[in-house]
Design a protein around this motif. Structure first.
Motif, mmCIF file in Angstrom:
data_model
loop_
_atom_site.group_PDB
_atom_site.id
_atom_site.type_symbol
_atom_site.label_atom_id
_atom_site.label_comp_id
_atom_site.label_asym_id
_atom_site.label_seq_id
_atom_site.Cartn_x
_atom_site.Cartn_y
_atom_site.Cartn_z
ATOM 1 N N HIS A 194 -49.523 -0.124 -3.610
ATOM 2 C CA HIS A 194 -49.819 0.545 -4.872
ATOM 3 C C HIS A 194 -51.070 1.390 -4.633
ATOM 4 N N LYS A 229 -54.172 3.844 -4.828
ATOM 5 C CA LYS A 229 -55.148 4.128 -5.891
ATOM 6 C C LYS A 229 -55.901 5.409 -5.572
ATOM 7 N N THR A 286 -53.022 4.623 -10.444
ATOM 8 C CA THR A 286 -52.220 3.916 -9.446
ATOM 9 C C THR A 286 -50.892 4.627 -9.240
ATOM 10 N N PHE A 287 -50.387 4.612 -8.028
ATOM 11 C CA PHE A 287 -49.092 5.198 -7.679
ATOM 12 C C PHE A 287 -48.284 4.171 -6.889
ATOM 13 N N MET A 288 -46.998 4.066 -7.207
ATOM 14 C CA MET A 288 -46.131 3.040 -6.616
ATOM 15 C C MET A 288 -45.660 3.384 -5.198
ATOM 16 N N THR A 289 -46.363 4.251 -4.525
ATOM 17 C CA THR A 289 -45.907 4.881 -3.288
ATOM 18 C C THR A 289 -45.358 3.933 -2.220
ATOM 19 N N LEU A 321 -43.853 10.432 -12.170
ATOM 20 C CA LEU A 321 -43.065 9.199 -12.088
ATOM 21 C C LEU A 321 -43.733 8.105 -11.262
ATOM 22 N N LEU A 322 -44.270 8.454 -10.092
ATOM 23 C CA LEU A 322 -44.852 7.425 -9.214
ATOM 24 C C LEU A 322 -46.021 6.722 -9.886
ATOM 25 N N HIS A 323 -46.759 7.467 -10.697
ATOM 26 C CA HIS A 323 -47.862 6.861 -11.438
ATOM 27 C C HIS A 323 -47.339 6.044 -12.625
ATOM 28 N N HIS A 324 -46.466 6.640 -13.410
ATOM 29 C CA HIS A 324 -46.064 5.962 -14.643
ATOM 30 C C HIS A 324 -45.245 4.706 -14.380
ATOM 31 N N LEU A 325 -44.539 4.658 -13.257
ATOM 32 C CA LEU A 325 -43.808 3.419 -12.951
ATOM 33 C C LEU A 325 -44.757 2.230 -12.884
ATOM 34 N N PHE A 326 -45.960 2.455 -12.356
ATOM 35 C CA PHE A 326 -46.896 1.324 -12.259
ATOM 36 C C PHE A 326 -47.287 0.802 -13.639
#
Lengths: 317, 317
Positions: free
Chosen positions: A159, A161, A175-178, B221-226
């Motif tokens: 995740h 930051k 935060t990004f779910m990358t 999207l990558l941010h908001h998913l978190f």
């Protein structure tokens, strides 16, 4: 309030970076120099019913026997609800003082008081809440190491930051779910099926990664991810490069989103991380015209050391 | 070239929608009316070493015994490299004639010639290749059912498709990883951990879904998913609504991306699909000011029927 060992200001510090999947620790001399190191696979998800206290005794009994008055601080998921004890999130903006005041201590009988670093929380203008736990310590370590009090810090990972520091305090973060997105798509979706076994290849990322970054610029992730499959099916990208392409799409998407959030344009950012992953980020940042200064992720220990000092100073007041 | 049964123009048609995870079929009268139906779990991923020919004989022997000269056509993943026989992709733009010319036949000895519908491929202006297999038949069925030759068709699913039809031909399409993205994140990522067991609740989607759609508008999207996690952790969204929120984020992202690709603004689109999922899409489309006309996914059989007729006409020439 409980406190760290009440010995002289400048005792040893046992600094523990105790995360979900692993644990790293350092024994720090009174001047902050690393005297000894330790790494273990005892991340909180691998405790398997063992008590954290027992793991702690087994790993740190020896260091503490040699330095019975050392301050012991742990950051990372060990301080979460799923960990040993929850150190509640501190609200942003937050500086060293706020973080040190938020330390939660647990007494390990006959051995030590262990201090757990709180995570940070924020509610963004758009109403989205966000949290971090562990990265705040890395950022403060970076500030202490660099002697700076302003900047944007990028911490790649499961995740990722992005953290903005202003006036020596963490002013905001996103935060990004990358990393997790890459991992679940590779391991569990149809996109991984055309990729050879054995994980993404190491070494320098190539043109296929850059192509993924290119595609990310249009902000169409859900569509472009499918092209990982169609490129493979139609022979446009060789199977062994599909993971690089997907990595470029996803890391590129993170950088695009973050650049917009932080209104960065050609600004330099600080990149905290190791080896291959840092290499990928450096390349994706450059793709978006962002220059980066690299910092080793050993900054965690510097952050814990600085927090121990701040806490001791607070106790004197 | 092999061909369908060389009987009169207007024989019965056995229409098979043979996909990855299931199979549905209909016996169609010479006028296209559905005489009998059949559904089976024998999707191509569940063949488990059985020959597709044996599955076919077991399922369709009876219908064919009654109608030995019926035309038999199958669409979907059964015509892919992983299926019974590969019917190579036909390039877009493509109409009924192109698709019918691309049919590949396999003789099931003593029983029937089975025709497999080809998929479609396209290379977009941005160099991204794309493919579909199965949805082309649904779209042609919708055209035949509606008697239209223009429009944008939305086919929600594991890999959602948006298809533009012009002059009765499929002019272009885009794929979105929507359904699979939701599924892998729910089942394999940390985002699913705070959601109660048992899958997303059925019934009408609520305000939490709309909130997800709202967030999708910014293209992050990558941010908001978190925030699926942080909302759960911080008590901003109840656990039983987190799947709805994530669904709004991801379906909203699809609609945002597709609306940009197809330059849609308040245009109506045709929505092909069933029940709950169609309900979610209707709501997300409305959120982006797109009106939708709903079509039952029974259009597959209408598409196979129309293709059988087109093929017979081609054979006469």
């Amino acid at each position: 309030m409980m406190r760290l060992s009440d010995t002289e200001d400048a005792g040893e510090v046992i600094a523990i970076d105790w995360g979900t999947s692993s644990l790293r620790a350092a024994l720090l001399a009174p001047d902050g120099a690393i005297v000894d190191r330790l790494a273990s696979p005892d991340g909180i998800m691998f405790a398997n019913g063992r008590r954290f206290e027992d793991i702690f005794r087994a790993l740190f009994g020896d260091w503490i026997a040699r330095h019975p008055r050392a301050a012991v601080l742990a950051s990372g998921m060990i301080g979460s609800r799923q960990g040993w004890v929850e150190a509640p999130y501190v609200a942003c903006p937050a500086g060293f003082q706020d973080l040190a005041r938020g330390l939660i201590f647990v007494e390990v009988e006959g051995l030590a008081n262990v201090g757990f670093v709180p995570g940070l929380r924020i509610e963004h203008d758009d109403g989205v809440p966000d949290v971090m736990r562990g990265e705040e310590t890395q950022v403060f370590g970076a500030l202490a190491s660099l002697g700076v009090s302003e900047g944007v810090f990028v911490l790649p990972g499961t995740h990722s930051k992005w953290v903005r520091v202003a006036g020596g305090r963490i002013a905001g973060f996103r935060t990004f779910m990358t990393g997790e997105m890459f991992d679940v798509l590779r391991r569990h979706s149809i996109l991984g099926r055309l990729m050879p076994e054995g994980g993404p290849k190491g070494g320098e990322p190539g043109e296929t990664f850059d192509l993924g970054c290119d595609m990310s610029a249009s902000g169409k992730l859900l569509h472009h991810l499918f092209s990982v499959r169609s490129r493979g099916l139609l022979g446009k990208t060789p199977p062994e490069q599909l993971a690089d392409y997907m990595s470029g799409l996803i890391i590129g998407e993170e950088v695009r989103e973050a650049r917009d959030f932080f209104a960065l344009s050609p600004s330099p950012v600080y990149l905290v991380g190791r080896g291959d992953l840092a290499g990928l980020y450096r390349r994706a940042l450059a793709h978006y015209d962002l220059t980066s200064a690299a910092l080793d992720d050993g900054v965690t220990f510097a952050g814990l050391f600085a927090l121990a000092r701040t806490h001791r100073a607070q106790m004197k007041v």
